[in-house]
Structures are given as C-alpha cells and as structure tokens.
Design a protein around this motif. Structure first.
Motif, PDB file in Angstrom:
ATOM      1  N   TRP A   1      70.647  35.455  29.518  1.00 31.91           N
ATOM      2  CA  TRP A   1      70.363  36.869  29.286  1.00 31.91           C
ATOM      3  C   TRP A   1      68.858  37.003  29.144  1.00 31.91           C
ATOM      4  CZ3 TRP A   1      72.504  41.450  29.689  1.00 31.91           C
ATOM      5  CH2 TRP A   1      71.942  42.541  29.031  1.00 31.91           C
TER       6      TRP A   1
ATOM      7  N   GLU B   1      65.493  39.754  28.822  1.00 34.63           N
ATOM      8  CA  GLU B   1      65.016  41.108  28.550  1.00 34.63           C
ATOM      9  C   GLU B   1      63.527  41.164  28.831  1.00 34.63           C
ATOM     10  OE1 GLU B   1      66.177  42.902  24.817  1.00 34.63           O
ATOM     11  OE2 GLU B   1      68.021  41.714  24.782  1.00 34.63           O
TER      12      GLU B   1
ATOM     13  N   SER C   1      63.729  45.729  32.187  1.00 38.21           N
ATOM     14  CA  SER C   1      65.164  45.506  32.377  1.00 38.21           C
ATOM     15  C   SER C   1      65.738  44.561  31.321  1.00 38.21           C
ATOM     16  CB  SER C   1      65.430  44.919  33.768  1.00 38.21           C
ATOM     17  OG  SER C   1      64.907  43.610  33.855  1.00 38.21           O
ATOM     18  N   ALA C   2      67.044  44.585  31.236  1.00 38.00           N
ATOM     19  CA  ALA C   2      67.800  43.636  30.417  1.00 38.00           C
ATOM     20  C   ALA C   2      69.016  43.276  31.253  1.00 38.00           C
ATOM     21  CB  ALA C   2      68.209  44.266  29.097  1.00 38.00           C
ATOM     22  N   GLU C   3      69.156  41.972  31.593  1.00 34.19           N
ATOM     23  CA  GLU C   3      70.214  41.593  32.528  1.00 34.19           C
ATOM     24  C   GLU C   3      70.572  40.124  32.411  1.00 34.19           C
ATOM     25  OE1 GLU C   3      68.585  42.257  36.436  1.00 34.19           O
ATOM     26  OE2 GLU C   3      66.908  40.939  36.062  1.00 34.19           O
ATOM     27  N   PHE C   4      71.775  39.814  32.909  1.00 34.52           N
ATOM     28  CA  PHE C   4      72.160  38.423  33.067  1.00 34.52           C
ATOM     29  C   PHE C   4      71.439  37.869  34.283  1.00 34.52           C
ATOM     30  CE2 PHE C   4      75.898  39.749  30.607  1.00 34.52           C
ATOM     31  CZ  PHE C   4      75.955  38.714  29.691  1.00 34.52           C
ATOM     32  N   THR C   5      70.983  36.635  34.183  1.00 35.32           N
ATOM     33  CA  THR C   5      70.375  35.956  35.324  1.00 35.32           C
ATOM     34  C   THR C   5      71.169  34.676  35.587  1.00 35.32           C
ATOM     35  OG1 THR C   5      68.811  34.770  33.918  1.00 35.32           O
ATOM     36  CG2 THR C   5      68.058  36.865  34.875  1.00 35.32           C
TER      37      THR C   5
ATOM     38  N   GLU D   1      70.691  39.928  44.528  1.00 33.68           N
ATOM     39  CA  GLU D   1      72.058  40.292  44.180  1.00 33.68           C
ATOM     40  C   GLU D   1      73.128  39.432  44.824  1.00 33.68           C
ATOM     41  OE1 GLU D   1      73.183  42.688  42.007  1.00 33.68           O
ATOM     42  OE2 GLU D   1      71.098  42.781  41.390  1.00 33.68           O
TER      43      GLU D   1
END
Length: 91
Positions: free
Chosen positions: A61, A63, A67-71, A85
């Motif tokens: 995870w 941040e 953005s804040a996202e799973f990688t 993607e």
C-alpha cells in the motif's frame, strides 16, 4: 481480501481485488483458495487460477501527495502497459 487475475487491459492480464466477508457464499468462493496470512492479521485469499501468474508478487500500500493505492511488484511480468494497469507473462 481476495486477489485474482482477469484477462483485460492492453497487455492481457490485470489484478482483481474483492472483499471477502464471513458469509456462506464467500466461504464457498474461497474454499480452494491459497491463504496468505499477513503480519498485521489480514488474510489474503488467492484465486487458484491466478496462482501461477502471480507467484512471488509483492503487494504493498503506497500513499503519495496525489494518490493512495495498492502496488504490485510481479517478478513474473514480462511486459506492462504504460499506465501500469495490466501486465503479461510468458507461458
């Protein structure tokens, strides 16, 4: 959390993530899944059909200010699209 892979995107494969709840329906869906127990107590279920495409993948995870996202860092990926993607793996 249930992790899987679907055929989509410009490079062929894309990660899927779905919530898993303590219901009879979800218990049936995850019965054959590989279970990964994380240090923080989270259990990640891995769809058996996705296992060979994502074995060794590190999920994190992140941040940032934007953005804040799973990688995902997938050592099996042989190609990725420009936006990150979707990915491809050699058979």
């Amino acid at each position: 959390l249930r992790l899987g892979v679907k055929r989509r995107g410009c490079n062929g494969l894309s990660f899927t993530m779905n919530y898993v709840e303590d219901t009879e329906e979800d218990k049936k869906k995850t019965k054959l899944d590989e279970k990964v127990f994380c240090d923080n107590g989270v259990v990640v279920y891995v769809d058996p059909s996705a296992l060979f495409n994502i074995v060794g993948t590190v999920m994190d995870w992140e941040e940032t200010e934007l953005s804040a996202e799973f990688t995902f860092n997938n050592p099996n990926a042989t190609g990725e699209c420009g936006c990150g993607e979707s990915f491809s793996v050699e058979s």
